[in-house]
Design an enzyme around this catalytic site. Structure first.
Site, PDB file in Angstrom:
ATOM      1  N   GLU A 103      -5.434  -5.472  10.474  1.00  0.00           N
ATOM      2  CA  GLU A 103      -4.459  -4.409  10.674  1.00  0.00           C
ATOM      3  C   GLU A 103      -4.774  -3.669  11.974  1.00  0.00           C
ATOM      4  O   GLU A 103      -5.631  -2.769  11.977  1.00  0.00           O
ATOM      5  CB  GLU A 103      -4.513  -3.419   9.508  1.00  0.00           C
ATOM      6  CG  GLU A 103      -4.159  -4.024   8.172  1.00  0.00           C
ATOM      7  CD  GLU A 103      -3.550  -2.978   7.249  1.00  0.00           C
ATOM      8  OE1 GLU A 103      -2.430  -3.196   6.805  1.00  0.00           O
ATOM      9  OE2 GLU A 103      -4.190  -1.939   7.018  1.00  0.00           O
ATOM     10  N   GLY A 128       2.067   2.118  10.647  1.00  0.00           N
ATOM     11  CA  GLY A 128       2.958   3.264  10.502  1.00  0.00           C
ATOM     12  C   GLY A 128       3.628   3.690  11.797  1.00  0.00           C
ATOM     13  O   GLY A 128       4.196   4.778  11.881  1.00  0.00           O
ATOM     14  N   GLU A 152      -7.028   4.154   7.749  1.00  0.00           N
ATOM     15  CA  GLU A 152      -6.824   5.588   7.492  1.00  0.00           C
ATOM     16  C   GLU A 152      -8.051   6.178   6.809  1.00  0.00           C
ATOM     17  O   GLU A 152      -8.405   7.340   7.041  1.00  0.00           O
ATOM     18  CB  GLU A 152      -5.545   5.803   6.663  1.00  0.00           C
ATOM     19  CG  GLU A 152      -4.303   5.566   7.504  1.00  0.00           C
ATOM     20  CD  GLU A 152      -3.052   5.219   6.739  1.00  0.00           C
ATOM     21  OE1 GLU A 152      -3.025   5.327   5.504  1.00  0.00           O
ATOM     22  OE2 GLU A 152      -2.070   4.813   7.402  1.00  0.00           O
ATOM     23  N   GLY A 212       2.786  -1.220   4.301  1.00  0.00           N
ATOM     24  CA  GLY A 212       2.792   0.199   3.966  1.00  0.00           C
ATOM     25  C   GLY A 212       4.208   0.674   3.708  1.00  0.00           C
ATOM     26  O   GLY A 212       4.767   0.492   2.627  1.00  0.00           O
ATOM     27  N   GLY A 213       4.819   1.258   4.727  1.00  0.00           N
ATOM     28  CA  GLY A 213       6.135   1.900   4.588  1.00  0.00           C
ATOM     29  C   GLY A 213       7.171   1.057   3.872  1.00  0.00           C
ATOM     30  O   GLY A 213       7.865   1.546   2.970  1.00  0.00           O
ATOM     31  N   ASN A 266       0.865  -1.177   0.000  1.00  0.00           N
ATOM     32  CA  ASN A 266       0.000   0.000   0.000  1.00  0.00           C
ATOM     33  C   ASN A 266       0.903   1.228   0.000  1.00  0.00           C
ATOM     34  O   ASN A 266       1.489   1.568   1.015  1.00  0.00           O
ATOM     35  CB  ASN A 266      -0.889  -0.024   1.255  1.00  0.00           C
ATOM     36  CG  ASN A 266      -1.712   1.248   1.402  1.00  0.00           C
ATOM     37  OD1 ASN A 266      -1.813   2.035   0.464  1.00  0.00           O
ATOM     38  ND2 ASN A 266      -2.297   1.439   2.573  1.00  0.00           N
ATOM     39  N   TRP A 267       1.007   1.848  -1.161  1.00  0.00           N
ATOM     40  CA  TRP A 267       1.947   2.974  -1.307  1.00  0.00           C
ATOM     41  C   TRP A 267       1.378   4.256  -0.709  1.00  0.00           C
ATOM     42  O   TRP A 267       2.068   5.273  -0.678  1.00  0.00           O
ATOM     43  CB  TRP A 267       2.301   3.181  -2.783  1.00  0.00           C
ATOM     44  CG  TRP A 267       3.073   2.033  -3.397  1.00  0.00           C
ATOM     45  CD1 TRP A 267       3.454   0.863  -2.777  1.00  0.00           C
ATOM     46  CD2 TRP A 267       3.565   1.944  -4.736  1.00  0.00           C
ATOM     47  NE1 TRP A 267       4.140   0.066  -3.653  1.00  0.00           N
ATOM     48  CE2 TRP A 267       4.230   0.716  -4.876  1.00  0.00           C
ATOM     49  CE3 TRP A 267       3.498   2.800  -5.849  1.00  0.00           C
ATOM     50  CZ2 TRP A 267       4.824   0.301  -6.067  1.00  0.00           C
ATOM     51  CZ3 TRP A 267       4.087   2.395  -7.037  1.00  0.00           C
ATOM     52  CH2 TRP A 267       4.752   1.159  -7.143  1.00  0.00           C
ATOM     53  N   LYS A 268       0.131   4.232  -0.295  1.00  0.00           N
ATOM     54  CA  LYS A 268      -0.525   5.406   0.297  1.00  0.00           C
ATOM     55  C   LYS A 268      -0.348   6.620  -0.630  1.00  0.00           C
ATOM     56  O   LYS A 268      -0.324   6.456  -1.848  1.00  0.00           O
ATOM     57  CB  LYS A 268       0.004   5.665   1.706  1.00  0.00           C
ATOM     58  CG  LYS A 268      -0.040   4.404   2.583  1.00  0.00           C
ATOM     59  CD  LYS A 268       0.068   4.680   4.035  1.00  0.00           C
ATOM     60  CE  LYS A 268       0.228   3.373   4.782  1.00  0.00           C
ATOM     61  NZ  LYS A 268      -0.009   3.497   6.201  1.00  0.00           N
ATOM     62  N   HIS A 328      -9.556   0.611   4.622  1.00  0.00           N
ATOM     63  CA  HIS A 328      -8.298   0.825   5.350  1.00  0.00           C
ATOM     64  C   HIS A 328      -8.579   1.741   6.555  1.00  0.00           C
ATOM     65  O   HIS A 328      -9.389   2.662   6.474  1.00  0.00           O
ATOM     66  CB  HIS A 328      -7.271   1.458   4.417  1.00  0.00           C
ATOM     67  CG  HIS A 328      -5.890   1.472   4.996  1.00  0.00           C
ATOM     68  ND1 HIS A 328      -5.497   2.402   5.929  1.00  0.00           N
ATOM     69  CD2 HIS A 328      -4.826   0.651   4.808  1.00  0.00           C
ATOM     70  CE1 HIS A 328      -4.236   2.160   6.278  1.00  0.00           C
ATOM     71  NE2 HIS A 328      -3.806   1.097   5.618  1.00  0.00           N
ATOM     72  N   SER A 362       3.268  -2.262  10.269  1.00  0.00           N
ATOM     73  CA  SER A 362       4.724  -2.152  10.459  1.00  0.00           C
ATOM     74  C   SER A 362       5.464  -3.450  10.140  1.00  0.00           C
ATOM     75  O   SER A 362       6.428  -3.809  10.820  1.00  0.00           O
ATOM     76  CB  SER A 362       5.047  -1.678  11.880  1.00  0.00           C
ATOM     77  OG  SER A 362       4.534  -0.374  12.082  1.00  0.00           O
TER      78      SER A 362
HETATM   79  C1  PEP Z   1      -0.820  -0.120   5.791  1.00  0.00           C
HETATM   80  O1  PEP Z   1      -0.763   0.947   5.208  1.00  0.00           O
HETATM   81  O2  PEP Z   1      -1.773  -0.879   5.582  1.00  0.00           O
HETATM   82  C2  PEP Z   1       0.248  -0.480   6.720  1.00  0.00           C
HETATM   83  C3  PEP Z   1       0.171  -1.636   7.327  1.00  0.00           C
HETATM   84  O3  PEP Z   1       1.271   0.424   6.872  1.00  0.00           O
HETATM   85  P1  PEP Z   1       2.696   0.148   7.597  1.00  0.00           P
HETATM   86  O4  PEP Z   1       3.229  -1.147   7.050  1.00  0.00           O
HETATM   87  O5  PEP Z   1       3.529   1.317   7.260  1.00  0.00           O
HETATM   88  O6  PEP Z   1       2.414   0.023   9.068  1.00  0.00           O
END
Ligand code: PEP
Length: 256
Positions: free
Chosen positions: A171, A177, A101, A238-239, A15-17, A99, A217
């Site tokens: 999640e 994040g 967010e 994500g990251g 997930n590049w956000k 998600h 994470s």
């Molecule tokens: C996500 O965006 O779904 C996520 C899990 O982000 P991160 O891996 O950065 O925690």
């Protein structure tokens, strides 16, 4: 539209956000291809909507699939700034729905998640539906009840056959994040709760065939411990998905 393999082959989605332009997204996708996607795992890249088409073109001829991060629940209409499932279906195969967010920052309700899921399935997309508790809910002992309620609400009115391509992601909001991850045992337990809720909402066979990912994470250093847990069918990243080598290292952990 081809549906991703539903037999619980591991799936790792990035997930590049709100990162990457169409150009830098293509460069990242090419770097991921060069880094060597491993056999035996479905890899999905979810760039920002503006980059979906270009990234999809960049991975043509590879096993990598492309998804969007969000969509509207209606097919068309006066909804400035939105995109719909039929619009995506021409270019993407996957879409992230619900998600945290989107839920926390854009007021996405369980009802909207349900509508989006229904629309994604109708358009032939593979939805990745996200559920997970906040830290205060976990501390108050309410994680299982919340995850169960989110799964039930997402699937309301959707039958087991229609839901066949469904992928879910557990999640925990407190791990997204933040650099904090659920312990492997916490991840496996919560995914077990989500699977139980799926069994009640659909049926036992659907619960068994549905892939449930862990997200929060995930990094190359913790991926193996998380992804080798019973019932953890991959990761939503994500990251770490913004670094080609890290993303591929996580994918390798899912199959080794
Ligand atoms: C996500 O965006 O779904 C996520 C899990 O982000 P991160 O891996 O950065 O925690």
């Amino acid at each position: 539209m081809r549906v991703l393999n539903p037999d619980r082959r591991p799936l790792v989605a990035g997930n590049w956000k709100m990162h990457t332009t169409p150009q830098s997204g293509v460069e990242l996708a090419r770097a991921i291809v060069r880094a060597g996607p491993p056999d035996g795992v479905d890899l999905v890249l979810c760039p920002p909507a503006i980059a979906v088409t270009d990234v999809a073109r960049a991975v043509v001829g590879t096993s990598i699939r492309v998804g969007a991060q969000n969509m509207h629940w209606l097919d068309s209409g006066a909804f400035t700034g939105e995109i719909s499932a039929p619009m995506l279906a021409g270019v993407a195969e996957v879409v992230i729905v619900g998600h945290s967010e989107r839920r926390a920052d854009f007021g996405e309700t369980d009802e909207m998640v349900n509508g989006k899921l229904e629309a994604a399935l109708a358009a032939g997309l593979t939805p990745i539906v996200c559920v997970g508790e906040t830290e205060s809910v976990r501390d108050a002992g309410g994680a299982q009840a919340l995850i169960t309620a989110q799964v039930e609400a997402a699937l309301a009115g959707i039958g087991s056959t229609a839901a066949e391509p469904l992928v879910m992601a557990y999640e925990p909001v407190w791990a997204i994040g933040t650099g904090r991850t659920a312990s492997p045992a916490q991840a496996a337990e919560a995914i077990g709760w989500a699977r139980e809720a799926l069994s009640d909402a659909l049926d036992a066979a659907a619960a068994q065939r549905t892939r449930i990912l862990y997200g929060g994470s995930v990094s190359p250093s913790n991926a193996r411990d998380l992804l080798t847990q019973d019932g953890v069918d991959g990761a939503l990243v994500g990251g770490a998905s913004l670094k080609a080598d890290d993303f591929i290292a996580i994918a390798r952990s899912a199959v080794s």
